[in-house]
Motif scaffolding. Sequence first.
Motif, PDB file in Angstrom:
ATOM      1  N   VAL A 227      57.651 -35.308 -38.779  1.00  0.00           N
ATOM      2  CA  VAL A 227      57.962 -36.389 -37.852  1.00  0.00           C
ATOM      3  C   VAL A 227      58.479 -37.551 -38.702  1.00  0.00           C
ATOM      4  O   VAL A 227      57.896 -37.866 -39.746  1.00  0.00           O
ATOM      5  CB  VAL A 227      56.698 -36.807 -37.081  1.00  0.00           C
ATOM      6  N   PRO A 228      59.594 -38.186 -38.325  1.00  0.00           N
ATOM      7  CA  PRO A 228      60.179 -39.239 -39.171  1.00  0.00           C
ATOM      8  C   PRO A 228      59.157 -40.319 -39.550  1.00  0.00           C
ATOM      9  O   PRO A 228      58.406 -40.800 -38.707  1.00  0.00           O
ATOM     10  CB  PRO A 228      61.285 -39.818 -38.281  1.00  0.00           C
ATOM     11  N   TYR A 229      59.151 -40.652 -40.821  1.00  0.00           N
ATOM     12  CA  TYR A 229      58.170 -41.565 -41.379  1.00  0.00           C
ATOM     13  C   TYR A 229      58.765 -42.958 -41.593  1.00  0.00           C
ATOM     14  O   TYR A 229      59.967 -43.170 -41.515  1.00  0.00           O
ATOM     15  CB  TYR A 229      57.627 -41.023 -42.707  1.00  0.00           C
TER      16      TYR A 229
ATOM     17  N   GLN B 183      51.945 -35.383 -39.311  1.00  0.00           N
ATOM     18  CA  GLN B 183      51.040 -35.871 -40.360  1.00  0.00           C
ATOM     19  C   GLN B 183      50.854 -37.375 -40.196  1.00  0.00           C
ATOM     20  O   GLN B 183      51.489 -38.185 -40.876  1.00  0.00           O
ATOM     21  CB  GLN B 183      51.625 -35.540 -41.737  1.00  0.00           C
ATOM     22  N   PRO B 184      49.990 -37.789 -39.254  1.00  0.00           N
ATOM     23  CA  PRO B 184      49.860 -39.222 -38.931  1.00  0.00           C
ATOM     24  C   PRO B 184      49.532 -40.118 -40.109  1.00  0.00           C
ATOM     25  O   PRO B 184      49.972 -41.266 -40.153  1.00  0.00           O
ATOM     26  CB  PRO B 184      48.735 -39.233 -37.883  1.00  0.00           C
ATOM     27  N   SER B 185      48.772 -39.614 -41.081  1.00  0.00           N
ATOM     28  CA  SER B 185      48.391 -40.466 -42.211  1.00  0.00           C
ATOM     29  C   SER B 185      49.594 -40.838 -43.071  1.00  0.00           C
ATOM     30  O   SER B 185      49.551 -41.844 -43.797  1.00  0.00           O
ATOM     31  CB  SER B 185      47.345 -39.754 -43.079  1.00  0.00           C
ATOM     32  N   HIS B 186      50.670 -40.065 -43.011  1.00  0.00           N
ATOM     33  CA  HIS B 186      51.864 -40.355 -43.787  1.00  0.00           C
ATOM     34  C   HIS B 186      52.985 -40.979 -42.964  1.00  0.00           C
ATOM     35  O   HIS B 186      53.837 -41.681 -43.511  1.00  0.00           O
ATOM     36  CB  HIS B 186      52.394 -39.074 -44.446  1.00  0.00           C
ATOM     37  N   THR B 187      53.001 -40.712 -41.667  1.00  0.00           N
ATOM     38  CA  THR B 187      54.105 -41.191 -40.838  1.00  0.00           C
ATOM     39  C   THR B 187      53.754 -42.420 -40.007  1.00  0.00           C
ATOM     40  O   THR B 187      54.640 -43.072 -39.471  1.00  0.00           O
ATOM     41  CB  THR B 187      54.576 -40.080 -39.877  1.00  0.00           C
TER      42      THR B 187
ATOM     43  N   ASP C 158      49.901 -29.270 -37.834  1.00  0.00           N
ATOM     44  CA  ASP C 158      49.210 -30.539 -37.634  1.00  0.00           C
ATOM     45  C   ASP C 158      48.346 -30.859 -38.851  1.00  0.00           C
ATOM     46  O   ASP C 158      47.538 -30.039 -39.280  1.00  0.00           O
ATOM     47  CB  ASP C 158      48.334 -30.471 -36.382  1.00  0.00           C
ATOM     48  N   GLY C 159      48.529 -32.045 -39.393  1.00  0.00           N
ATOM     49  CA  GLY C 159      47.767 -32.462 -40.559  1.00  0.00           C
ATOM     50  C   GLY C 159      46.700 -33.482 -40.261  1.00  0.00           C
ATOM     51  O   GLY C 159      46.106 -34.026 -41.182  1.00  0.00           O
ATOM     52  N   SER C 160      46.439 -33.728 -38.976  1.00  0.00           N
ATOM     53  CA  SER C 160      45.495 -34.784 -38.610  1.00  0.00           C
ATOM     54  C   SER C 160      44.054 -34.429 -38.952  1.00  0.00           C
ATOM     55  O   SER C 160      43.220 -35.319 -39.123  1.00  0.00           O
ATOM     56  CB  SER C 160      45.603 -35.078 -37.111  1.00  0.00           C
ATOM     57  N   GLY C 161      43.734 -33.148 -39.003  1.00  0.00           N
ATOM     58  CA  GLY C 161      42.360 -32.724 -39.211  1.00  0.00           C
ATOM     59  C   GLY C 161      41.542 -32.673 -37.945  1.00  0.00           C
ATOM     60  O   GLY C 161      40.351 -32.343 -37.975  1.00  0.00           O
TER      61      GLY C 161
END
Length: 313
Positions: free
Chosen positions: A111-113, A142-146, A169-172
């Motif tokens: 997703v564009p960061y 990956q919400p923590s990066h984007t 999904d990288g959210s955990g």
Amino acid sequence: MSRPTFQRRIGGAMTALVTPFRDGIFDGVDMMAHIEWQLLSGIDGLLVCSLTGEGPTLTEAERIRAIEICIELSDDKVPVIVATGTNDTATTIEETIQAQRLGADAAFVTVPYYSKPTQNGVIHHFEQLAARTELPIIVHNQPSHTAIDLTPATVARLAEIRGIVGIADGSGDVSRLDLWRSLLPERFGLYTSNDACALAFTAAGGNGCFSGASNIVPRLFHSMQHSAICGNISASRSIDERLQPLLGALARESEPTTVKYALSLVRDIEADMRLPLVGVADETAAAIRAAITPFQLDGSGRFASRHAYRLGL
């Protein structure tokens, strides 16, 4: 290769490959050896040029060569997925077309960061990308990066776009899996890029993981994922418990740095990083060394790599 064929191939434990450097220079020989070891260890797929592979720091020539090496060595035994996402739609399209031309099996597109687009902007980004390439697309959330997270409505809309075959999904947050599954067609793949919940995600109905830690312990990740897929939860939990101290140590700092340091202990790969990433702090190094110890043959601080396959690393 048709998209339905690809969809049947992807799943299980897939390694987000590191990119080896020596004295700051891309090391294709080390990369070949690392990929060959991954394949011998039974890994199910190779992700190249991702954040774990320091993709944003690679030159175009290095990027092309890394992709070529993966495709040559995989020899169609496992899918090769190329990370092509950027925060610019036009550049993302160019990178994805290049990956398709080189023979990749799929694109792994973040997703564009940084620019923090709206949910509607994210949808338009992926619509434009899918319209310009025949390469199957896996969306990386990956919400923590984007700094943005996909809403359920956006997930459902992305699944309607021809060419998008899955979401990593990288959210955990494993709890979102049930909701997402109810919104998605059966063909759609759901993966995690968060090592800490790799087992929980698959046990809850996910299709597998894109893992940084499997650079270090590929056979264990393969065994854990396939035990979970086959319903042998007891065996998969036993492996997960064995891995948790290592995963905790790797999570102390950003993944490329910790994974490369761990690899420098167990394989003939340097811990060289490219700025702005630097080597791990002393405390992190000590934690990783302690977590690696149960996987070592002796107390020397290094692992005799010729025994890696036999020991399940």
